[in-house]
Design a protein around this motif. Structure first.
Motif, PDB file in Angstrom:
ATOM      1  N   ALA A 387       0.821  -1.209   0.000  1.00 32.11           N
ATOM      2  CA  ALA A 387       0.000   0.000   0.000  1.00 32.11           C
ATOM      3  C   ALA A 387       0.856   1.259   0.000  1.00 32.11           C
ATOM      4  N   LEU A 388       1.924   1.259   0.780  1.00 34.03           N
ATOM      5  CA  LEU A 388       2.726   2.476   0.932  1.00 34.03           C
ATOM      6  C   LEU A 388       3.597   2.758  -0.288  1.00 34.03           C
ATOM      7  N   ARG A 389       3.866   1.733  -1.081  1.00 37.23           N
ATOM      8  CA  ARG A 389       4.630   1.990  -2.312  1.00 37.23           C
ATOM      9  C   ARG A 389       3.727   2.142  -3.528  1.00 37.23           C
ATOM     10  N   GLY A 390       2.424   2.037  -3.311  1.00 36.35           N
ATOM     11  CA  GLY A 390       1.466   2.128  -4.400  1.00 36.35           C
ATOM     12  C   GLY A 390       1.131   3.567  -4.748  1.00 36.35           C
ATOM     13  N   PRO A 391       0.181   3.756  -5.668  1.00 34.36           N
ATOM     14  CA  PRO A 391      -0.133   5.105  -6.172  1.00 34.36           C
ATOM     15  C   PRO A 391      -0.709   6.039  -5.126  1.00 34.36           C
ATOM     16  N   ARG A 392      -1.215   5.517  -4.007  1.00 34.40           N
ATOM     17  CA  ARG A 392      -1.767   6.372  -2.949  1.00 34.40           C
ATOM     18  C   ARG A 392      -0.880   6.396  -1.707  1.00 34.40           C
ATOM     19  N   GLY A 393       0.327   5.863  -1.840  1.00 37.37           N
ATOM     20  CA  GLY A 393       1.197   5.754  -0.676  1.00 37.37           C
ATOM     21  C   GLY A 393       1.442   7.056   0.040  1.00 37.37           C
ATOM     22  N   SER A 394       1.576   8.127  -0.717  1.00 36.56           N
ATOM     23  CA  SER A 394       1.913   9.409  -0.101  1.00 36.56           C
ATOM     24  C   SER A 394       0.774  10.012   0.709  1.00 36.56           C
ATOM     25  N   VAL A 395      -0.455   9.581   0.464  1.00 32.21           N
ATOM     26  CA  VAL A 395      -1.594  10.158   1.204  1.00 32.21           C
ATOM     27  C   VAL A 395      -1.983   9.306   2.404  1.00 32.21           C
ATOM     28  N   TYR A 396      -1.296   8.184   2.574  1.00 31.06           N
ATOM     29  CA  TYR A 396      -1.556   7.369   3.760  1.00 31.06           C
ATOM     30  C   TYR A 396      -0.710   7.931   4.908  1.00 31.06           C
ATOM     31  N   ALA A 397      -1.183   9.042   5.420  1.00 27.08           N
ATOM     32  CA  ALA A 397      -0.471   9.743   6.485  1.00 27.08           C
ATOM     33  C   ALA A 397      -1.455  10.674   7.176  1.00 27.08           C
ATOM     34  N   GLY A 398      -1.043  11.207   8.302  1.00 26.04           N
ATOM     35  CA  GLY A 398      -1.880  12.154   9.023  1.00 26.04           C
ATOM     36  C   GLY A 398      -2.563  11.523  10.220  1.00 26.04           C
ATOM     37  N   GLU A 399      -3.176  12.344  11.021  1.00 21.89           N
ATOM     38  CA  GLU A 399      -3.762  11.903  12.282  1.00 21.89           C
ATOM     39  C   GLU A 399      -4.861  10.861  12.088  1.00 21.89           C
ATOM     40  N   ALA A 400      -5.786  11.103  11.143  1.00 23.68           N
ATOM     41  CA  ALA A 400      -6.900  10.166  10.934  1.00 23.68           C
ATOM     42  C   ALA A 400      -6.393   8.826  10.424  1.00 23.68           C
ATOM     43  N   PHE A 401      -5.434   8.872   9.500  1.00 27.67           N
ATOM     44  CA  PHE A 401      -4.883   7.610   8.993  1.00 27.67           C
ATOM     45  C   PHE A 401      -4.146   6.864  10.089  1.00 27.67           C
ATOM     46  N   ASP A 402      -3.322   7.570  10.848  1.00 22.68           N
ATOM     47  CA  ASP A 402      -2.541   6.909  11.896  1.00 22.68           C
ATOM     48  C   ASP A 402      -3.449   6.222  12.918  1.00 22.68           C
ATOM     49  N   ALA A 403      -4.571   6.859  13.245  1.00 19.36           N
ATOM     50  CA  ALA A 403      -5.500   6.257  14.210  1.00 19.36           C
ATOM     51  C   ALA A 403      -6.069   4.953  13.672  1.00 19.36           C
ATOM     52  N   TRP A 404      -6.443   4.960  12.385  1.00 21.70           N
ATOM     53  CA  TRP A 404      -6.959   3.719  11.794  1.00 21.70           C
ATOM     54  C   TRP A 404      -5.861   2.671  11.651  1.00 21.70           C
ATOM     55  N   GLN A 405      -4.698   3.107  11.164  1.00 20.28           N
ATOM     56  CA  GLN A 405      -3.594   2.174  10.930  1.00 20.28           C
ATOM     57  C   GLN A 405      -3.191   1.456  12.218  1.00 20.28           C
ATOM     58  N   GLU A 406      -3.128   2.183  13.303  1.00 16.52           N
ATOM     59  CA  GLU A 406      -2.728   1.570  14.568  1.00 16.52           C
ATOM     60  C   GLU A 406      -3.681   0.441  14.961  1.00 16.52           C
ATOM     61  N   LEU A 407      -4.977   0.673  14.789  1.00 15.95           N
ATOM     62  CA  LEU A 407      -5.957  -0.340  15.142  1.00 15.95           C
ATOM     63  C   LEU A 407      -5.976  -1.485  14.137  1.00 15.95           C
ATOM     64  N   LEU A 408      -5.852  -1.179  12.847  1.00 21.77           N
ATOM     65  CA  LEU A 408      -5.857  -2.228  11.819  1.00 21.77           C
ATOM     66  C   LEU A 408      -4.688  -3.180  12.027  1.00 21.77           C
ATOM     67  N   MET A 409      -3.522  -2.660  12.378  1.00 20.04           N
ATOM     68  CA  MET A 409      -2.335  -3.503  12.523  1.00 20.04           C
ATOM     69  C   MET A 409      -2.457  -4.492  13.683  1.00 20.04           C
ATOM     70  N   GLN A 410      -3.422  -4.280  14.550  1.00 20.50           N
ATOM     71  CA  GLN A 410      -3.622  -5.208  15.677  1.00 20.50           C
ATOM     72  C   GLN A 410      -4.463  -6.424  15.283  1.00 20.50           C
ATOM     73  N   HIS A 411      -4.947  -6.457  14.050  1.00 22.73           N
ATOM     74  CA  HIS A 411      -5.761  -7.573  13.565  1.00 22.73           C
ATOM     75  C   HIS A 411      -4.925  -8.470  12.665  1.00 22.73           C
ATOM     76  N   ALA A 412      -4.941  -9.757  12.943  1.00 15.87           N
ATOM     77  CA  ALA A 412      -4.148 -10.700  12.154  1.00 15.87           C
ATOM     78  C   ALA A 412      -4.744 -10.862  10.752  1.00 15.87           C
ATOM     79  N   PRO A 413      -3.893 -10.895   9.723  1.00 15.20           N
ATOM     80  CA  PRO A 413      -4.395 -11.162   8.370  1.00 15.20           C
ATOM     81  C   PRO A 413      -5.033 -12.548   8.293  1.00 15.20           C
ATOM     82  N   VAL A 414      -6.060 -12.670   7.466  1.00 13.17           N
ATOM     83  CA  VAL A 414      -6.722 -13.951   7.222  1.00 13.17           C
ATOM     84  C   VAL A 414      -6.368 -14.416   5.813  1.00 13.17           C
ATOM     85  N   ARG A 415      -5.764 -15.585   5.719  1.00 16.08           N
ATOM     86  CA  ARG A 415      -5.379 -16.159   4.416  1.00 16.08           C
ATOM     87  C   ARG A 415      -4.586 -15.139   3.587  1.00 16.08           C
ATOM     88  N   ALA A 416      -3.492 -14.700   4.133  1.00 10.61           N
ATOM     89  CA  ALA A 416      -2.670 -13.698   3.447  1.00 10.61           C
ATOM     90  C   ALA A 416      -2.135 -14.200   2.116  1.00 10.61           C
TER      91      ALA A 416
END
Length: 478
Positions: A387-416
């Motif tokens: 995601a971070l090296r993709g076409p929207r990588g540069s906009v994945y930043a800021g307070e709202a994104f960080d709040a979501w990212q922190e919580l998302l990273m606590q969930h284990a991937p399913v069938r990665a």
């Protein structure tokens, strides 16, 4: 469905008798140009061996399938349309054509749209525009790919009649469509019996619905309340899956909601271009009654009308108890649907809901394309580098994104391992927003060029295979 089942006819609805439907004759069309045939689902019901002549005979002229319903039946129902009761409706441009079993024994309907006038057509011509058929194909295919339990467009034939329509350039091309669905018994089917004060017919409908769609309820003491409970659960899942798909149905009248919680009848539908709770699909929905964020409310309101109809033969308290299961069922279904779309596991605690709230806050603040963010972050932490090296990588930043990212990273991937699929080697997802749909249609309308539709369907199939959300499973039964 690895092994194709034999064709298994089982026409059950006609046994209810003449009070529930009217025999009709299909229209005679000047042309039969096959524009779509759903080979995957034809195989699922044993009709994949039909040659071109047989497909025309059965799905354009509507000659009866072997050992099936001998004549088309226009189903009778009523309905609330934008919350105004209408007792003058029914199948006005379609009919139930056949019923059959799939390889898992599930009873399915083959029903039409655009097949001609019926006693319920009123002043309408009973036809379907080719553009309308193309839009239905795209809606159903995309929803299936995104994990929504949906009817399948089975066949479309262009019919050669010029149609006049007030809301698109006319004359426009015509088509007839066949839809494969789990049930075409609408909430309005029951409302009609209540309106006409027929407890005998209502009881017959309840018995039929339980026998054919919810057989686990056969021994229930309070059959109306048990049926309502099952329908509530199925439609809570449906509403939740629309929300996770970013889909706006557009016309959630009670004749467009059915017993099995299956999405169907795609008119002015839209997918969200970006998160907007007030986004509407229909230009005539001036009050936003069926806006994106109001869809759960609309489904619950429809269920309330079904409960009211069932009170003709059921006790009020058990029906109310069944109806009141909707909020908790919907809440859990919403979390399940979004977690599936994110490709991550539930933590079983408040983090699930907090993560969803943070996602919506980020989407509202960023106004990024809905489907793109779902695609970029599928399987959570396993997609972070992608995601971070993709076409929207540069906009994945800021307070709202960080709040979501922190919580998302606590969930284990399913069938990665799904990320190894060819879908995720692309930089952009498949999206079916209105601009994409209109561009596909423009090629057909202006040049009779069907290549854009063929490409879109191939891309949608890739999406279905890559996400592998299981929308073609039987499921949704108690």
């Amino acid at each position: 469905m690895s092994q194709n089942p034999p064709y298994t006819p089982d026409p059950r609805f006609m046994a209810l008798g003449p009070d529930f439907a009217d025999p009709v004759a299909p229209a005679a069309f000047p042309k039969a140009i096959e524009r779509f045939w759903n080979g995957r689902w034809a195989a699922a019901v044993g009709l994949d061996t039909l040659d071109e002549a047989a497909r025309i005979a059965h799905f354009q002229r509507f000659e009866a399938l072997p050992d099936n319903q001998p004549e088309p039946l226009a189903m009778r129902y009523h309905g609330h349309q934008f919350r105004s009761y209408n007792p003058q409706i029914g199948d006005g441009r379609g009919f139930l054509f056949a019923q059959l079993r799939d390889g898992q024994g599930r009873l399915l309907d083959l029903a039409t749209k655009g097949s001609g006038q019926t006693p319920w057509s009123r002043t309408a011509d009973g036809r379907l525009t080719l553009k309308g058929a193309v839009r239905e194909i795209l809606a159903a295919q995309m929803l299936e790919a995104l994990g929504v339990y949906t009817s399948k467009i089975f066949a479309v034939f262009e019919t050669g009649e010029p149609l006049q329509r007030h809301d698109e350039p006319s004359p426009t091309r015509s088509a007839v469509m066949t839809r494969l669905g789990h049930s075409h018994m609408r909430f309005g089917t029951f409302q009609r019996q209540a309106f006409e004060q027929s407890p005998e017919r209502m009881t017959a409908l309840v018995d039929h619905a339980i026998a054919q769609y919810y057989p686990a309820l056969e021994t229930a003491e309070d059959r109306p309340a048990a049926l309502l409970g099952a329908v509530v659960a199925a439609n809570a899942r449906l509403a939740a899956s629309w929300m996770a798909a970013g889909f706006v149905h557009g016309v959630l009248n009670t004749d467009n909601l059915n017993l099995t919680g299956e999405s169907f009848d795609y008119g002015p539908w839209r997918f969200l271009p970006h998160y907007d709770p007030g986004f509407t699909a229909a230009y005539f929905d001036e009050s936003g009654l069926y806006a994106y964020a109001r869809q759960p409310e609309a489904v619950f309101w429809g269920l309330q009308q079904l409960a009211g109809a069932l009170s003709l033969v059921g006790e009020r308290a058990p029906l109310e108890a069944a109806l009141n299961t909707f909020p908790p069922l919907y809440r859990q279904a919403l979390l399940d649907a979004f977690l599936a779309r994110f490709g991550v596991a539930s933590r079983g605690d408040d983090n699930d809901e907090a993560m969803l709230r943070a996602f919506l806050a980020f989407m509202l603040a960023s106004q990024l394309p809905w489907e793109a963010v779902m695609f970029d972050w599928f399987c959570g932490s396993a997609s972070a580098e992608r995601a971070l090296r993709g076409p929207r990588g540069s906009v994945y930043a800021g307070e709202a994104f960080d709040a979501w990212q922190e919580l998302l990273m606590q969930h284990a991937p399913v069938r990665a391992e799904r990320l190894d699929h060819a879908l995720f080697q692309r930089s952009e997802p498949v999206a079916m927003t209105i601009d994409v749909v209109e561009a596909i249609w423009a090629r057909i309308a202006e040049e009779d060029d069907w290549s854009a539709l063929e490409t879109a369907l191939a891309d949608i199939a890739l999406t279905r295979q890559g996400f592998d959300l299981g929308a073609d499973r039987i499921g949704f039964l108690p």
